[in-house]
Design a protein around this motif. Sequence first.
Motif, PDB file in Angstrom:
ATOM      1  N   GLU A  90     -14.476  -7.099   3.802  1.00 23.52           N
ATOM      2  CA  GLU A  90     -13.858  -5.819   4.475  1.00 23.52           C
ATOM      3  C   GLU A  90     -13.416  -6.412   5.849  1.00 23.52           C
ATOM      4  OE1 GLU A  90     -16.267  -2.422   3.940  1.00 23.52           O
ATOM      5  OE2 GLU A  90     -15.859  -2.602   1.817  1.00 23.52           O
ATOM      6  N   ARG A  98      -8.580  -6.127   3.465  1.00 21.46           N
ATOM      7  CA  ARG A  98      -9.715  -6.095   2.599  1.00 21.46           C
ATOM      8  C   ARG A  98      -8.959  -6.939   1.417  1.00 21.46           C
ATOM      9  NH1 ARG A  98     -12.000  -3.404  -2.073  1.00 21.46           N
ATOM     10  NH2 ARG A  98     -14.085  -2.812  -1.515  1.00 21.46           N
ATOM     11  N   HIS A 114     -18.456  -7.697   5.881  1.00 16.09           N
ATOM     12  CA  HIS A 114     -17.886  -6.649   6.397  1.00 16.09           C
ATOM     13  C   HIS A 114     -17.865  -7.140   7.746  1.00 16.09           C
ATOM     14  CE1 HIS A 114     -17.960  -2.083   7.796  1.00 16.09           C
ATOM     15  NE2 HIS A 114     -16.750  -2.700   8.029  1.00 16.09           N
ATOM     16  N   GLN A 132     -10.914  -7.994  -2.761  1.00 19.02           N
ATOM     17  CA  GLN A 132     -11.994  -7.888  -3.721  1.00 19.02           C
ATOM     18  C   GLN A 132     -11.705  -8.948  -4.806  1.00 19.02           C
ATOM     19  OE1 GLN A 132     -12.966  -4.086  -4.867  1.00 19.02           O
ATOM     20  NE2 GLN A 132     -14.670  -4.750  -6.194  1.00 19.02           N
TER      21      GLN A 132
END
Length: 143
Positions: free
Chosen positions: A49, A55, A138, A57
């Motif tokens: 992130e 972002r 993050h 994933q």
Amino acid sequence: MNLEELKNRLETLEAVEAIKKLKARYCQCADERDAEGYANLFTEDGVFEGGAFGRGQGRAGVAAFLRGVQQQALPFALHYVMNPIIEVHGDTATGRWYLLEPCTMVTEGSQTQAVWGTARYEEEYVKVKGEWKFKKVHLIPVF
């Protein structure tokens, strides 16, 4: 200190060192634009992130994120990370790092400008088949 306590202490120190090496490889892969190597540092379902940077994933998403950021926002960057605070809890761990990054950013009109960036990383790690991986990275930009 008994033998069990000494063993636990040694395992924790080894985990901290392995996580520091993981972070060094992360920086190396990002700086060398090795999106596949970078993605392989994450678990299969790992997450990056990056706030305004986006972002990713899963390994494919993390690799695509890195490629996109390098092409669209940061054509050049050198990651200097420091001041790690790593807490190990068996086969999981958390970490906080600071980032200092000389880089070029793409501005409006597709111009590039040399800038300094700083950020904080808040991370989660997991040991998978004896190897530490990122579960979540993050990035929290400061400037």
